[in-house]
Design a protein around this motif. Structure first.
Motif, PDB file in Angstrom:
ATOM      1  N   THR A   1       0.818  -1.211   0.000  1.00  0.00           N
ATOM      2  CA  THR A   1       0.000   0.000   0.000  1.00  0.00           C
ATOM      3  C   THR A   1       0.858   1.270   0.000  1.00  0.00           C
ATOM      4  O   THR A   1       0.313   2.362   0.166  1.00  0.00           O
ATOM      5  N   ARG A   2       2.169   1.112  -0.145  1.00  0.00           N
ATOM      6  CA  ARG A   2       3.099   2.219  -0.306  1.00  0.00           C
ATOM      7  C   ARG A   2       2.955   3.251   0.822  1.00  0.00           C
ATOM      8  O   ARG A   2       2.760   4.448   0.579  1.00  0.00           O
ATOM      9  N   GLN A   3       3.110   2.783   2.057  1.00  0.00           N
ATOM     10  CA  GLN A   3       2.985   3.661   3.211  1.00  0.00           C
ATOM     11  C   GLN A   3       4.308   4.353   3.519  1.00  0.00           C
ATOM     12  O   GLN A   3       5.376   3.925   3.089  1.00  0.00           O
ATOM     13  N   SER A   4       4.225   5.415   4.279  1.00  0.00           N
ATOM     14  CA  SER A   4       5.414   6.136   4.714  1.00  0.00           C
ATOM     15  C   SER A   4       6.116   5.354   5.820  1.00  0.00           C
ATOM     16  O   SER A   4       5.616   4.337   6.311  1.00  0.00           O
ATOM     17  N   VAL A   5       7.280   5.860   6.235  1.00  0.00           N
ATOM     18  CA  VAL A   5       8.039   5.190   7.297  1.00  0.00           C
ATOM     19  C   VAL A   5       7.240   5.153   8.589  1.00  0.00           C
ATOM     20  O   VAL A   5       7.183   4.123   9.273  1.00  0.00           O
ATOM     21  N   LEU A   6       6.602   6.256   8.942  1.00  0.00           N
ATOM     22  CA  LEU A   6       5.825   6.295  10.183  1.00  0.00           C
ATOM     23  C   LEU A   6       4.680   5.298  10.156  1.00  0.00           C
ATOM     24  O   LEU A   6       4.445   4.567  11.126  1.00  0.00           O
ATOM     25  N   SER A   7       3.963   5.260   9.055  1.00  0.00           N
ATOM     26  CA  SER A   7       2.821   4.347   8.954  1.00  0.00           C
ATOM     27  C   SER A   7       3.281   2.900   8.885  1.00  0.00           C
ATOM     28  O   SER A   7       2.646   2.016   9.469  1.00  0.00           O
ATOM     29  N   ALA A   8       4.381   2.636   8.179  1.00  0.00           N
ATOM     30  CA  ALA A   8       4.895   1.267   8.107  1.00  0.00           C
ATOM     31  C   ALA A   8       5.352   0.779   9.465  1.00  0.00           C
ATOM     32  O   ALA A   8       5.147  -0.391   9.835  1.00  0.00           O
ATOM     33  N   ARG A   9       5.956   1.645  10.252  1.00  0.00           N
ATOM     34  CA  ARG A   9       6.388   1.259  11.598  1.00  0.00           C
ATOM     35  C   ARG A   9       5.182   0.908  12.472  1.00  0.00           C
ATOM     36  O   ARG A   9       5.215  -0.066  13.234  1.00  0.00           O
ATOM     37  N   VAL A  10       4.136   1.697  12.355  1.00  0.00           N
ATOM     38  CA  VAL A  10       2.930   1.418  13.138  1.00  0.00           C
ATOM     39  C   VAL A  10       2.345   0.062  12.754  1.00  0.00           C
ATOM     40  O   VAL A  10       1.913  -0.711  13.620  1.00  0.00           O
ATOM     41  N   MET A  11       2.323  -0.257  11.464  1.00  0.00           N
ATOM     42  CA  MET A  11       1.773  -1.532  11.026  1.00  0.00           C
ATOM     43  C   MET A  11       2.605  -2.691  11.543  1.00  0.00           C
ATOM     44  O   MET A  11       2.069  -3.727  11.966  1.00  0.00           O
ATOM     45  N   SER A  12       3.935  -2.567  11.537  1.00  0.00           N
ATOM     46  CA  SER A  12       4.795  -3.644  12.036  1.00  0.00           C
ATOM     47  C   SER A  12       4.593  -3.858  13.531  1.00  0.00           C
ATOM     48  O   SER A  12       4.509  -4.998  14.001  1.00  0.00           O
ATOM     49  N   LEU A  13       4.519  -2.781  14.285  1.00  0.00           N
ATOM     50  CA  LEU A  13       4.304  -2.898  15.733  1.00  0.00           C
ATOM     51  C   LEU A  13       2.912  -3.430  16.050  1.00  0.00           C
ATOM     52  O   LEU A  13       2.732  -4.207  16.991  1.00  0.00           O
ATOM     53  N   THR A  14       1.921  -3.015  15.270  1.00  0.00           N
ATOM     54  CA  THR A  14       0.557  -3.503  15.484  1.00  0.00           C
ATOM     55  C   THR A  14       0.472  -4.999  15.241  1.00  0.00           C
ATOM     56  O   THR A  14      -0.162  -5.745  16.014  1.00  0.00           O
ATOM     57  N   ALA A  15       1.101  -5.468  14.181  1.00  0.00           N
ATOM     58  CA  ALA A  15       1.102  -6.905  13.905  1.00  0.00           C
ATOM     59  C   ALA A  15       1.819  -7.673  15.000  1.00  0.00           C
ATOM     60  O   ALA A  15       1.370  -8.751  15.418  1.00  0.00           O
ATOM     61  N   GLY A  16       2.936  -7.144  15.494  1.00  0.00           N
ATOM     62  CA  GLY A  16       3.645  -7.811  16.591  1.00  0.00           C
ATOM     63  C   GLY A  16       2.816  -7.884  17.858  1.00  0.00           C
ATOM     64  O   GLY A  16       2.824  -8.897  18.570  1.00  0.00           O
ATOM     65  N   ALA A  17       2.103  -6.810  18.162  1.00  0.00           N
ATOM     66  CA  ALA A  17       1.233  -6.816  19.341  1.00  0.00           C
ATOM     67  C   ALA A  17       0.131  -7.853  19.210  1.00  0.00           C
ATOM     68  O   ALA A  17      -0.222  -8.536  20.188  1.00  0.00           O
ATOM     69  N   ALA A  18      -0.425  -7.995  18.014  1.00  0.00           N
ATOM     70  CA  ALA A  18      -1.468  -8.994  17.804  1.00  0.00           C
ATOM     71  C   ALA A  18      -0.924 -10.402  18.000  1.00  0.00           C
ATOM     72  O   ALA A  18      -1.578 -11.262  18.608  1.00  0.00           O
ATOM     73  N   ALA A  19       0.282 -10.658  17.504  1.00  0.00           N
ATOM     74  CA  ALA A  19       0.854 -12.000  17.615  1.00  0.00           C
ATOM     75  C   ALA A  19       1.180 -12.358  19.060  1.00  0.00           C
ATOM     76  O   ALA A  19       0.840 -13.448  19.540  1.00  0.00           O
ATOM     77  N   ILE A  20       1.851 -11.456  19.766  1.00  0.00           N
ATOM     78  CA  ILE A  20       2.216 -11.733  21.161  1.00  0.00           C
ATOM     79  C   ILE A  20       0.969 -11.813  22.043  1.00  0.00           C
ATOM     80  O   ILE A  20       0.829 -12.717  22.887  1.00  0.00           O
ATOM     81  N   GLY A  21       0.058 -10.873  21.863  1.00  0.00           N
ATOM     82  CA  GLY A  21      -1.164 -10.898  22.667  1.00  0.00           C
ATOM     83  C   GLY A  21      -1.990 -12.138  22.426  1.00  0.00           C
ATOM     84  O   GLY A  21      -2.526 -12.737  23.369  1.00  0.00           O
ATOM     85  N   GLY A  22      -2.118 -12.548  21.165  1.00  0.00           N
ATOM     86  CA  GLY A  22      -2.920 -13.729  20.869  1.00  0.00           C
ATOM     87  C   GLY A  22      -2.308 -15.009  21.397  1.00  0.00           C
ATOM     88  O   GLY A  22      -3.017 -15.882  21.917  1.00  0.00           O
ATOM     89  N   PHE A  23      -0.996 -15.166  21.292  1.00  0.00           N
ATOM     90  CA  PHE A  23      -0.364 -16.419  21.704  1.00  0.00           C
ATOM     91  C   PHE A  23      -0.381 -16.589  23.221  1.00  0.00           C
ATOM     92  O   PHE A  23      -0.662 -17.674  23.730  1.00  0.00           O
ATOM     93  N   PHE A  24      -0.074 -15.516  23.961  1.00  0.00           N
ATOM     94  CA  PHE A  24       0.028 -15.627  25.410  1.00  0.00           C
ATOM     95  C   PHE A  24      -1.245 -15.218  26.136  1.00  0.00           C
ATOM     96  O   PHE A  24      -1.356 -15.424  27.343  1.00  0.00           O
ATOM     97  N   GLY A  25      -2.202 -14.640  25.420  1.00  0.00           N
ATOM     98  CA  GLY A  25      -3.464 -14.279  26.046  1.00  0.00           C
ATOM     99  C   GLY A  25      -3.407 -13.011  26.863  1.00  0.00           C
ATOM    100  O   GLY A  25      -4.210 -12.833  27.785  1.00  0.00           O
ATOM    101  N   PHE A  26      -2.469 -12.099  26.547  1.00  0.00           N
ATOM    102  CA  PHE A  26      -2.336 -10.840  27.266  1.00  0.00           C
ATOM    103  C   PHE A  26      -2.690  -9.692  26.324  1.00  0.00           C
ATOM    104  O   PHE A  26      -1.835  -9.222  25.565  1.00  0.00           O
ATOM    105  N   PRO A  27      -3.927  -9.201  26.316  1.00  0.00           N
ATOM    106  CA  PRO A  27      -4.312  -8.190  25.323  1.00  0.00           C
ATOM    107  C   PRO A  27      -3.539  -6.881  25.440  1.00  0.00           C
ATOM    108  O   PRO A  27      -2.796  -6.510  24.539  1.00  0.00           O
ATOM    109  N   MET A  28      -3.651  -6.201  26.542  1.00  0.00           N
ATOM    110  CA  MET A  28      -2.961  -4.920  26.707  1.00  0.00           C
ATOM    111  C   MET A  28      -1.478  -5.130  26.955  1.00  0.00           C
ATOM    112  O   MET A  28      -0.628  -4.405  26.411  1.00  0.00           O
ATOM    113  N   ALA A  29      -1.131  -6.113  27.753  1.00  0.00           N
ATOM    114  CA  ALA A  29       0.265  -6.348  28.092  1.00  0.00           C
ATOM    115  C   ALA A  29       1.079  -6.771  26.868  1.00  0.00           C
ATOM    116  O   ALA A  29       2.244  -6.395  26.733  1.00  0.00           O
ATOM    117  N   GLY A  30       0.475  -7.545  25.970  1.00  0.00           N
ATOM    118  CA  GLY A  30       1.183  -7.941  24.761  1.00  0.00           C
ATOM    119  C   GLY A  30       1.540  -6.751  23.894  1.00  0.00           C
ATOM    120  O   GLY A  30       2.638  -6.671  23.327  1.00  0.00           O
TER     121      GLY A  30
END
Length: 782
Positions: free
Chosen positions: A354-383
């Protein structure tokens, strides 16, 4: 089939360009696909050429035929497409083509009926011209037939489509663009009904903007949360099934066929405990070394987040496979690092498509990481907090990602639970906690924070030392210049050996004898995959020997942590229960508590066992990380902190019995355990806010190990004590570095006016300027 104007005018594969000049139709046929735009313009006798990498097409007549845009069209939606140039203002105008212009069917030689409007240039289009156009179309079809292209969604084809079809076609176009099936995403959006196009642009992606807006980020966080919730659910199920196969079914099968004998035989079953890590260490280390692209580590992920916000996704499948096998090996390799890596790759994939900027791409990478950690360990906010804090040394700084990351982790946990069906509850049962804690407990929490800092430093330094020694094992180093110089001196002539002072005498060069350890340490292997396999074999073998004698060290420590918390009352998981064949796997293990004996349960692990488990777990983790096999150690500091807290509790009780001091510090073993675990973890990962929440959420109940009954206790009483101890550790260990790439964000630049004393005048802004302001600058725009 109809030949329609191509959207890519740079490649020009036999396209027809039309120019209406008076009553004469100039037809231009481009036969050179490789001809650039300038050469083609010169060869067409000053005819106009529309140079455009991604031109917009649309059905402006309602006749079902796609038409190129006119020069009067507002190209605001393509502000980032610098290839848009109009070589001649007189080429296409609204009266001749595009919005109100002609459309030509080169095969049938006719014009669409709907284009014959009153006052249009088509009024001069006579029968002779139609005949010539028809012959031209036939010749074009004969000389250069074009392959049939998939038909796009046009207005003429929408009459028989349902509402679901109106929505489905643009979505399939979007999915096709994301997965490389169809690069013409904008075609699918423009050909759809306006309300569908408007919906997709407002919810998922607007090509005219370099960044997602807040609502689009929210939608993508929902998509990532659902995806990683389902992904982590099935991945965790697969890991559990494979662990049961490797550590229960396979040993039982080998025992049945006679490969292993009974405990009094020549080759009993406990040998499997060292064989399995050795085999996996050898094979996985070799595979990791021969990959075309090396698998990154935590430092590489942190650097990519800071630098450009995206991550190379080429090792996506390798990470999943190798990390899964690494968790089955019995070494201390956990799932958190692979989850952060693969989720960052998914976020990168979406951002790049989707040709995002550096700021937006960083947010997407961190958001995906939060989803993965939160989903695997069951910690929504903490993940979400854990992923956002890892890149920094003193807490979360990419605050713009907090909201979408939290949303993604919440949905990931929900969908993970829907798939697995697991109950929503805590992880561990902690020692008894009184319902009322005295006020001086905060001073005790400070003391626990200092102790945890000390334990955390030992863990970090010890793991780095062992990891480095293991990784550098058998490394081949080219001969150094100093070594060559020494050899030249040894081969000098007799005259060159005459000393400047004194007399020349007989000099004998005696080579010092090397010990067996020096010979092994200096042995090198030039072939890197072979060297990695040898180092992995040795590391796996040592991990297996440690695990055979102390089975508590097997695996990454999450499932074994309950056994440490209650000092051996809970049997170790995975291995067979008493009476099953695989129960003999731990027959040679020390510090094993008989769960049927109340005396042993009351005594628990002694201080010697706690000390041995603390030291050997650090060695076990360092060896595992040094193999180069991708895997994390999130639970390692918690494991070491739990065993060290039990050791401290035993020492304090001994001091109380002998000299009468230490009762206050050992009065609340639950507080001691949690505070030291948290403060130990902060030293390595620097995620102090996340670990406070995680440890609080892991509390299932407070109970007495002897009775097994759960007590009441106040869960909220633990959290403020964790805050105190974790922050003490964060402050005292700020110079202890485990991940070198952790640092402050570098894309916030303070303007000059905020660097002066408040209330002073600034000549650059005039005498009336009194208020300071802060400017934020995107590093990608500098």
């Amino acid at each position: 089939d109809k030949i329609r104007p191509s959207r890519n005018s740079i490649n020009f594969e036999n396209n027809l360009m039309f120019h209406n000049k008076g009553s004469l139709l100039h037809t231009i046929i481009s036969r050179e696909p490789s001809m650039d735009v300038v050469s083609r313009q010169n060869s067409m006798n000053d005819h106009s050429v529309l140079k455009r990498e991604s031109s917009l097409v649309g059905d402006s007549f309602g006749d079902g035929v796609l038409h190129p845009i006119s020069s009067g069209f507002n190209p605001e939606r393509h502000t980032r497409d610098k290839s848009l140039e109009y070589s001649n203002e007189n080429m296409f105008n609204e009266s001749s083509i595009g919005f109100g212009g002609p459309s030509y069917d080169a095969i049938s030689g006719s014009m669409p009926p709907s284009r014959k409007k009153k006052g249009s240039p088509d009024d001069t289009y006579d029968e002779t011209t139609k005949f010539l156009d028809a012959e031209l179309g036939k010749a074009m079809k004969t000389l250069n037939p074009q392959p049939e292209k998939p038909k796009l969604l046009t207005k003429s084809s929408t009459s028989s489509l349902s509402i679901l079809d109106h929505v489905w076609n643009p979505i399939t176009g979007l999915v096709g663009r994301l997965f490389g099936v169809d690069d013409d995403l904008e075609d699918n959006l423009e050909d759809a009904p306006p309300y569908v196009t408007m919906f997709l642009r407002s919810t998922l992606w607007d090509p005219t903007k370099p960044e997602f807006n807040s609502f689009q980020q929210f939608m993508w966080s929902c998509v990532l949360g659902i995806f990683f919730g389902v992904f982590t659910a099935y991945w965790s199920i697969a890991i559990e099934k494979l662990l049961e196969i490797v550590w229960k079914d396979v040993p039982e099968a080998l025992l049945e066929i006679g490969f292993f004998t009974e405990l009094d035989g020549a080759f009993p079953l406990p040998h499997y405990v060292w064989m399995c890590p050795t085999f996996f260490g050898c094979v996985l280390s070799y595979i990791s070394a021969i990959l075309p692209t090396p698998i990154p580590g935590q430092n590489e992920w942190i650097e990519s987040i800071h630098h450009h916000g995206v991550f190379d996704p080429s090792t996506f499948y390798y990470i999943i496979v190798i990390s899964t096998l690494g968790m089955l090996s019995g070494m201390s390799l956990g799932p958190e690092l692979p989850l952060v890596l693969v989720s960052g790759m998914v976020g990168t994939f979406i951002s790049s498509k989707t040709r995002q900027s550096v700021l937006s791409a960083r947010v997407m990478s961190l958001t995906a990481g939060a989803a993965a950690i939160g989903g695997f360990f069951g910690f929504p906010m903490a993940g979400a907090l854990f992923v956002l804090e890892i890149p920094h040394r003193m807490g979360l700084q990419y605050f713009e990602a907090l909201s979408p990351a939290t949303m993604a982790s919440i949905l990931a946990v929900i969908f993970n639970r829907l798939v697995t069906g697991n109950e929503i509850k805590g992880y561990f049962k902690y020692p008894f906690l009184s319902e009322v804690l005295p006020s001086h407990i905060f001073y005790v929490a400070i003391f626990y924070g200092v102790v945890g800092s000390f334990v955390g430093i030992i863990y970090a330094k010890g793991c780095i030392l062992v990891k480095t020694k293991t990784h550098d094992l058998f490394h081949h180093h080219e001969e150094h210049h100093d070594d060559m110089a020494k050899k030249e001196v040894k081969g000098a002539t007799a005259e060159e050996r005459i000393p400047l002072n004194g007399t020349a005498g007989l000099r004998l060069e005696v080579k010092p004898k090397k010990t067996i350890f020096e010979i092994v340490a200096n042995y090198t292997i030039k072939d890197e995959p072979l060297r990695a396999a040898a180092a992995g074999t040795i590391a796996g073998f040592l991990c297996g020997i440690i695990s055979m004698l102390l089975p508590h060290n097997l695996f990454w420590g999450e499932a074994q942590l309950q056994t440490l918390i209650d000092k051996g009352d809970t049997p170790l998981p995975i291995f067979g229960a008493e009476g099953e064949p695989t129960a003999d796997l731990t027959a040679w293990g020390y510090c094993m508590i008989d769960s049927t004996s109340r005396e042993e349960i009351a005594e628990g692990f002694g201080m010697s066992c706690n000390f041995a488990i603390t030291v050997t777990k650090i060695l076990h983790i360092g060896l595992s990380l040094g193999t180069g096999i991708v895997g994390g150690h999130f639970w390692g500091p918690l494991f070491v902190g739990a065993s060290a807290s039990n050791l401290l509790h035993g020492i304090l009780q001994l001091m109380t019995e002998t000299i009468g001091y230490g009762a206050v510090l050992s009065q609340y073993p639950c507080v001691l355990l949690l505070c030291i675990m948290g403060s130990t973890h902060v030293v390595t990962f620097r995620a102090y806010m996340a670990i406070m929440l995680i440890l609080t959420l892991t509390i299932q109940a407070f109970g007495d190990g002897l009775s097994g009954a759960a007590s009441g206790g106040d869960y909220s009483a633990i959290f403020p004590l964790l805050v105190v101890s974790c922050y003490v550790s964060l402050f005292f260990t700020r110079n202890t570095i485990f991940y070198k790439q952790q640092r402050c964000r570098g894309d916030i630049i303070a303007t000059d006016e905020v660097m002066r004393e408040p209330g002073t005048k600034n000549e650059d802004y005039g005498d009336d300027y009194d208020e300071p302001s802060v400017g934020f600058t995107n590093e990608s725009s500098m």
